[in-house]
Design an enzyme around this catalytic site. Structure first.
Site, PDB file in Angstrom:
ATOM      1  N   PRO A 197       0.853  -1.276   0.016  1.00 53.68           N
ATOM      2  CA  PRO A 197      -0.039   0.086   0.200  1.00 53.68           C
ATOM      3  C   PRO A 197       0.870   1.306  -0.031  1.00 53.68           C
ATOM      4  CG  PRO A 197      -0.251  -1.179   2.126  1.00 53.68           C
ATOM      5  CD  PRO A 197       0.621  -1.938   1.048  1.00 53.68           C
TER       6      PRO A 197
ATOM      7  N   GLU B 273       2.891  -7.866   8.557  1.00 50.21           N
ATOM      8  CA  GLU B 273       2.907  -6.364   8.462  1.00 50.21           C
ATOM      9  C   GLU B 273       3.947  -5.824   7.379  1.00 50.21           C
ATOM     10  OE1 GLU B 273       1.462  -4.075  10.765  1.00 50.21           O
ATOM     11  OE2 GLU B 273       0.306  -5.991  10.949  1.00 50.21           O
TER      12      GLU B 273
ATOM     13  N   ARG C 215      -4.217  -7.820 -20.951  1.00 50.11           N
ATOM     14  CA  ARG C 215      -4.978  -7.380 -21.955  1.00 50.11           C
ATOM     15  C   ARG C 215      -4.400  -6.179 -22.978  1.00 50.11           C
ATOM     16  NH1 ARG C 215      -8.191  -3.570 -20.935  1.00 50.11           N
ATOM     17  NH2 ARG C 215      -9.942  -4.522 -22.017  1.00 50.11           N
TER      18      ARG C 215
ATOM     19  N   ASP D  11     -10.965   1.218 -24.752  1.00 49.17           N
ATOM     20  CA  ASP D  11     -11.223   1.177 -23.028  1.00 49.17           C
ATOM     21  C   ASP D  11     -11.572   2.653 -22.490  1.00 49.17           C
ATOM     22  OD1 ASP D  11     -10.754  -1.495 -22.980  1.00 49.17           O
ATOM     23  OD2 ASP D  11      -8.738  -1.338 -22.299  1.00 49.17           O
TER      24      ASP D  11
HETATM   25  N1  ADE Z   1      -0.741  -5.169  -0.293  1.00 49.21           N
HETATM   26  C1  ADE Z   1      -1.671  -4.831   0.651  1.00 49.21           C
HETATM   27  N2  ADE Z   1      -2.545  -4.009   0.520  1.00 49.21           N
HETATM   28  C2  ADE Z   1      -1.985  -3.627  -0.674  1.00 49.21           C
HETATM   29  C3  ADE Z   1      -2.453  -2.729  -1.859  1.00 49.21           C
HETATM   30  N3  ADE Z   1      -3.454  -1.644  -1.540  1.00 49.21           N
HETATM   31  N4  ADE Z   1      -1.983  -2.532  -3.027  1.00 49.21           N
HETATM   32  C4  ADE Z   1      -0.732  -3.446  -3.120  1.00 49.21           C
HETATM   33  N5  ADE Z   1      -0.318  -4.422  -2.323  1.00 49.21           N
HETATM   34  C5  ADE Z   1      -0.908  -4.322  -1.113  1.00 49.21           C
END
Ligand code: ADE
Length: 262
Positions: A88, A115, A153, A168
């Site tokens: 994230p 984590e 794709r 697209d």
């Molecule tokens: N791992 C945990 N959350 C994630 C996300 N939002 N994007 C990519 N990998 C992740």
């Protein structure tokens, strides 16, 4: 294009490889796919891949030795591949990034769990960090699938003649136009007449208009960040004129609920 995914859950990828366009692309040799079990590179009887964090705190961290060994082994087969950590904290994945990745020879995805991943792996073995959105998944596996799907794709020849990536949503900076198929009338609603007319130019104009309307209503941010074509400008100006005419022709009546005046 070669995709390799490093994960402690390689079985999650089996149904993904075995369906739809991903399966067809793999069968035709447009892509090759593999899911590598990080556990296979972990030492000891229990093949442990995680450990407690230095400094204390909750959760577990992915150990550096199995991950680095797995990345080295896969990289030996794919020396030019970028190594993407799904996290994230990465840059947000979008259609532009999908396009950029689609011209790579190979991509190695590293799926974090727990984590996170020991920082020394991030610094020494990862070339890109990518997130699929501002929310936290339990691991990178679903994110890897999302990216592989969106990238595959776009590889030339993966979509057949009837499917096209060029039209697209997002690829032209607009959302895609509305679609209709048979029956001609469904629960009292007809297919727009113009689509039955056979006039290709009129159909194209109608499609562009629905594309613009949808983008304006659903994603105005896309319109703001886009250079409009002459035709798009004309369409938008015509709407403005139409709306102004409607307002001008309205009789003034009722009170303004905020000011109390007419
Ligand atoms: N791992 C945990 N959350 C994630 C996300 N939002 N994007 C990519 N990998 C992740």
């Amino acid at each position: 294009m070669k995709f390799a995914v490093l994960t402690i859950f390689p079985e999650m990828f089996v149904p993904f490889w075995e369906h739809g366009i991903i399966r067809r692309a793999a069968e035709s040799g447009k892509i090759s796919v593999s899911a590598v079990n990080i556990r296979d590179f972990a030492e000891g009887r229990h093949h442990v891949t995680d450990d407690r964090p230095y400094g204390g705190g909750c959760g577990m961290v992915m150990k550096p030795e199995p991950l680095s060994a797995a990345i080295r082994a896969v990289k030996a087969d794919m020396p030019s591949a970028r190594t993407v950590l799904l996290t994230p904290q990465g840059r947000i994945f979008d259609q532009k990034t999908a396009c950029e990745l689609s011209s790579d020879e190979g991509i190695i995805f590293v799926c974090g769990r727990y984590e996170g991943v020991d920082e020394r792996v991030c610094q020494g073995f990862i070339s890109d960090e990518i997130s699929i959105g501002d929310y936290v998944l339990t691991g990178g596996e679903l994110a890897a699938m999302v990216i592989i799907d969106a990238v595959t794709r776009l590889i030339p020849g993966v979509l057949g003649g009837t499917e096209s990536a060029e039209k697209d949503s997002f690829s032209q900076g607009l959302l895609e136009h509305a679609h209709y198929t048979r029956p001609r009338t469904f629960e009292g609603t007809d297919v727009p007449e113009v689509l039955l007319s056979g006039h290709h130019k009129e159909i194209d104009t109608w499609r562009l208009e629905t594309s613009l309307i949808r983008t304006f209503l659903k994603r105005p941010d896309l319109l703001k960040n886009r250079t409009l074509s002459i035709q798009e400008r004309k369409i938008l100006k015509k709407w403005c004129a139409d709306i102004e005419n409607i307002i001008r022709d309205q009789p003034l009546c009722g009170t303004d609920p905020l000011s109390g005046s007419q």
